[in-house]
Design a protein around this motif. Structure first.
Motif, PDB file in Angstrom:
ATOM      1  N   THR A  11       0.853  -1.181   0.000  1.00  0.00           N
ATOM      2  CA  THR A  11       0.000   0.000   0.000  1.00  0.00           C
ATOM      3  C   THR A  11       0.892   1.235   0.000  1.00  0.00           C
ATOM      4  N   PRO A  12       0.381   2.374  -0.454  1.00  0.00           N
ATOM      5  CA  PRO A  12       1.165   3.600  -0.285  1.00  0.00           C
ATOM      6  C   PRO A  12       1.341   3.872   1.213  1.00  0.00           C
ATOM      7  N   LYS A  13       2.519   4.343   1.595  1.00  0.00           N
ATOM      8  CA  LYS A  13       2.764   4.665   3.003  1.00  0.00           C
ATOM      9  C   LYS A  13       1.695   5.621   3.512  1.00  0.00           C
ATOM     10  N   GLY A  14       1.180   5.319   4.683  1.00  0.00           N
ATOM     11  CA  GLY A  14       0.178   6.178   5.304  1.00  0.00           C
ATOM     12  C   GLY A  14      -1.233   5.946   4.801  1.00  0.00           C
ATOM     13  N   GLU A  15      -1.408   5.030   3.858  1.00  0.00           N
ATOM     14  CA  GLU A  15      -2.738   4.709   3.326  1.00  0.00           C
ATOM     15  C   GLU A  15      -2.975   3.215   3.477  1.00  0.00           C
ATOM     16  N   ASN A  16      -4.221   2.810   3.402  1.00  0.00           N
ATOM     17  CA  ASN A  16      -4.535   1.389   3.481  1.00  0.00           C
ATOM     18  C   ASN A  16      -5.178   0.928   2.172  1.00  0.00           C
ATOM     19  N   ARG A  17      -4.724   1.493   1.065  1.00  0.00           N
ATOM     20  CA  ARG A  17      -5.253   1.196  -0.268  1.00  0.00           C
ATOM     21  C   ARG A  17      -4.341   0.184  -0.944  1.00  0.00           C
ATOM     22  N   ALA A  18      -4.829  -1.045  -1.103  1.00  0.00           N
ATOM     23  CA  ALA A  18      -4.018  -2.117  -1.689  1.00  0.00           C
ATOM     24  C   ALA A  18      -3.730  -1.828  -3.155  1.00  0.00           C
ATOM     25  N   LEU A  19      -2.429  -1.857  -3.500  1.00  0.00           N
ATOM     26  CA  LEU A  19      -1.999  -1.651  -4.886  1.00  0.00           C
ATOM     27  C   LEU A  19      -1.609  -2.967  -5.555  1.00  0.00           C
ATOM     28  N   GLY A  20      -1.228  -3.949  -4.759  1.00  0.00           N
ATOM     29  CA  GLY A  20      -0.793  -5.226  -5.297  1.00  0.00           C
ATOM     30  C   GLY A  20      -0.199  -6.066  -4.192  1.00  0.00           C
ATOM     31  N   MET A  21       0.532  -7.097  -4.604  1.00  0.00           N
ATOM     32  CA  MET A  21       1.180  -7.956  -3.615  1.00  0.00           C
ATOM     33  C   MET A  21       2.539  -8.392  -4.132  1.00  0.00           C
ATOM     34  N   ALA A  22       3.404  -8.698  -3.198  1.00  0.00           N
ATOM     35  CA  ALA A  22       4.739  -9.205  -3.529  1.00  0.00           C
ATOM     36  C   ALA A  22       5.253  -9.955  -2.321  1.00  0.00           C
ATOM     37  N   GLY A  23       6.019 -11.004  -2.590  1.00  0.00           N
ATOM     38  CA  GLY A  23       6.608 -11.662  -1.438  1.00  0.00           C
ATOM     39  C   GLY A  23       6.951 -13.109  -1.629  1.00  0.00           C
ATOM     40  N   PRO A  24       7.384 -13.707  -0.521  1.00  0.00           N
ATOM     41  CA  PRO A  24       7.759 -15.116  -0.525  1.00  0.00           C
ATOM     42  C   PRO A  24       6.523 -16.006  -0.637  1.00  0.00           C
ATOM     43  N   TRP A  25       6.664 -17.052  -1.424  1.00  0.00           N
ATOM     44  CA  TRP A  25       5.526 -17.908  -1.742  1.00  0.00           C
ATOM     45  C   TRP A  25       6.047 -19.324  -1.930  1.00  0.00           C
ATOM     46  N   PHE A  26       5.406 -20.301  -1.294  1.00  0.00           N
ATOM     47  CA  PHE A  26       5.867 -21.678  -1.414  1.00  0.00           C
ATOM     48  C   PHE A  26       4.735 -22.658  -1.136  1.00  0.00           C
ATOM     49  N   PRO A  27       3.756 -22.756  -2.056  1.00  0.00           N
ATOM     50  CA  PRO A  27       2.697 -23.752  -1.882  1.00  0.00           C
ATOM     51  C   PRO A  27       3.278 -25.162  -1.826  1.00  0.00           C
ATOM     52  N   ALA A  28       2.508 -26.089  -1.327  1.00  0.00           N
ATOM     53  CA  ALA A  28       2.975 -27.461  -1.088  1.00  0.00           C
ATOM     54  C   ALA A  28       3.511 -28.141  -2.342  1.00  0.00           C
ATOM     55  N   ASP A  29       2.975 -27.814  -3.511  1.00  0.00           N
ATOM     56  CA  ASP A  29       3.416 -28.493  -4.732  1.00  0.00           C
ATOM     57  C   ASP A  29       4.395 -27.676  -5.579  1.00  0.00           C
ATOM     58  N   TRP A  30       4.912 -26.582  -5.049  1.00  0.00           N
ATOM     59  CA  TRP A  30       5.900 -25.772  -5.772  1.00  0.00           C
ATOM     60  C   TRP A  30       7.259 -26.451  -5.654  1.00  0.00           C
ATOM     61  N   PRO A  31       8.046 -26.529  -6.717  1.00  0.00           N
ATOM     62  CA  PRO A  31       9.359 -27.165  -6.606  1.00  0.00           C
ATOM     63  C   PRO A  31      10.382 -26.318  -5.835  1.00  0.00           C
ATOM     64  N   GLU A  32      10.202 -25.000  -5.826  1.00  0.00           N
ATOM     65  CA  GLU A  32      11.137 -24.123  -5.113  1.00  0.00           C
ATOM     66  C   GLU A  32      10.383 -22.950  -4.508  1.00  0.00           C
ATOM     67  N   ARG A  33      11.049 -22.300  -3.572  1.00  0.00           N
ATOM     68  CA  ARG A  33      10.493 -21.086  -2.982  1.00  0.00           C
ATOM     69  C   ARG A  33      10.538 -19.966  -4.028  1.00  0.00           C
ATOM     70  N   GLU A  34       9.465 -19.191  -4.028  1.00  0.00           N
ATOM     71  CA  GLU A  34       9.331 -18.147  -5.046  1.00  0.00           C
ATOM     72  C   GLU A  34       9.218 -16.773  -4.412  1.00  0.00           C
ATOM     73  N   ILE A  35       9.695 -15.773  -5.138  1.00  0.00           N
ATOM     74  CA  ILE A  35       9.361 -14.376  -4.882  1.00  0.00           C
ATOM     75  C   ILE A  35       8.399 -13.999  -6.001  1.00  0.00           C
ATOM     76  N   GLY A  36       7.179 -13.728  -5.626  1.00  0.00           N
ATOM     77  CA  GLY A  36       6.165 -13.395  -6.618  1.00  0.00           C
ATOM     78  C   GLY A  36       5.696 -11.967  -6.460  1.00  0.00           C
ATOM     79  N   TRP A  37       4.942 -11.495  -7.442  1.00  0.00           N
ATOM     80  CA  TRP A  37       4.392 -10.148  -7.392  1.00  0.00           C
ATOM     81  C   TRP A  37       3.240 -10.037  -8.373  1.00  0.00           C
ATOM     82  N   SER A  38       2.364  -9.113  -8.092  1.00  0.00           N
ATOM     83  CA  SER A  38       1.349  -8.681  -9.045  1.00  0.00           C
ATOM     84  C   SER A  38       0.899  -7.284  -8.642  1.00  0.00           C
TER      85      SER A  38
END
Length: 178
Positions: A73-100
């Motif tokens: 979110t923009p600093k000081g606001e609670n307006r979601a702009l997207g997501m990014a981060g560590p991601w590792f579902p059970a069937d993923w072969p490796e840990r991921e850094i994803g974003w949208s």
């Protein structure tokens, strides 16, 4: 009272706050996945039930793994702009850094780069990861450019999630800062 995830980290960058997903992010997430902009993220046509379950997956990942995608979110606001981060579902072969990026207004401003770089630093420095990958659709030129801007290198020998659409794998070596 609206339930919230507890004891999750909050990251700050120059312009953004990165936090765990919250129930109030549903509208922005749903609007994104129901739009043509989500073509590289969504599996098939938009379906409300599938989108609802995907949002639950975002929140549940934090509970099951102790980490997950940050909503930025923009600093000081609670307006979601997207997501990014560590991601590792059970069937993923490796840990991921994803974003949208969920909103058209947030495109082209460097927010995804800023958020993904902060999330990757968190994954390496706090979570102790040695490496991570990003799975990118071959036609997603913007995500390819972002992976390369982050210093990730294409790894054609790496496995990608089974059943996922064709994808390229970009590897983020530890210690690369962007």
């Amino acid at each position: 009272m609206t339930p919230m995830l507890a004891n999750t980290p909050v990251l700050e960058t120059e312009r953004l706050t990165l936090r765990a997903p919250a129930p109030g992010d549903w509208a922005a997430f749903d609007a994104f996945l129901s739009s043509p902009r989500a073509g590289f993220v969504r599996s098939g046509d938009y379906a409300l039930g599938q989108t609802w379950r995907a949002f639950g997956h975002l929140i549940g990942h934090w509970v099951l793994r102790g980490f997950g995608m940050f909503v930025f979110t923009p600093k000081g606001e609670n307006r979601a702009l997207g997501m990014a981060g560590p991601w590792f579902p059970a069937d993923w072969p490796e840990r991921e850094i994803g974003w949208s990026v969920w909103t058209a207004e947030a495109e082209g401003k460097g927010y995804a780069h800023e958020a993904a770089a902060a999330a990757r630093t968190h994954a390496f420095d706090t979570l102790g990861w040695d490496t991570a990958v990003s799975y990118v659709a071959p036609a997603n030129a913007r995500s390819i450019a972002l992976a390369e801007r982050l210093g990730a290198l294409r790894d054609d020998a790496a496995r990608h999630p089974a059943g996922d659409k064709p994808c390229l794998v970009y590897r983020h070596p530890k210690g690369v800062r962007a």
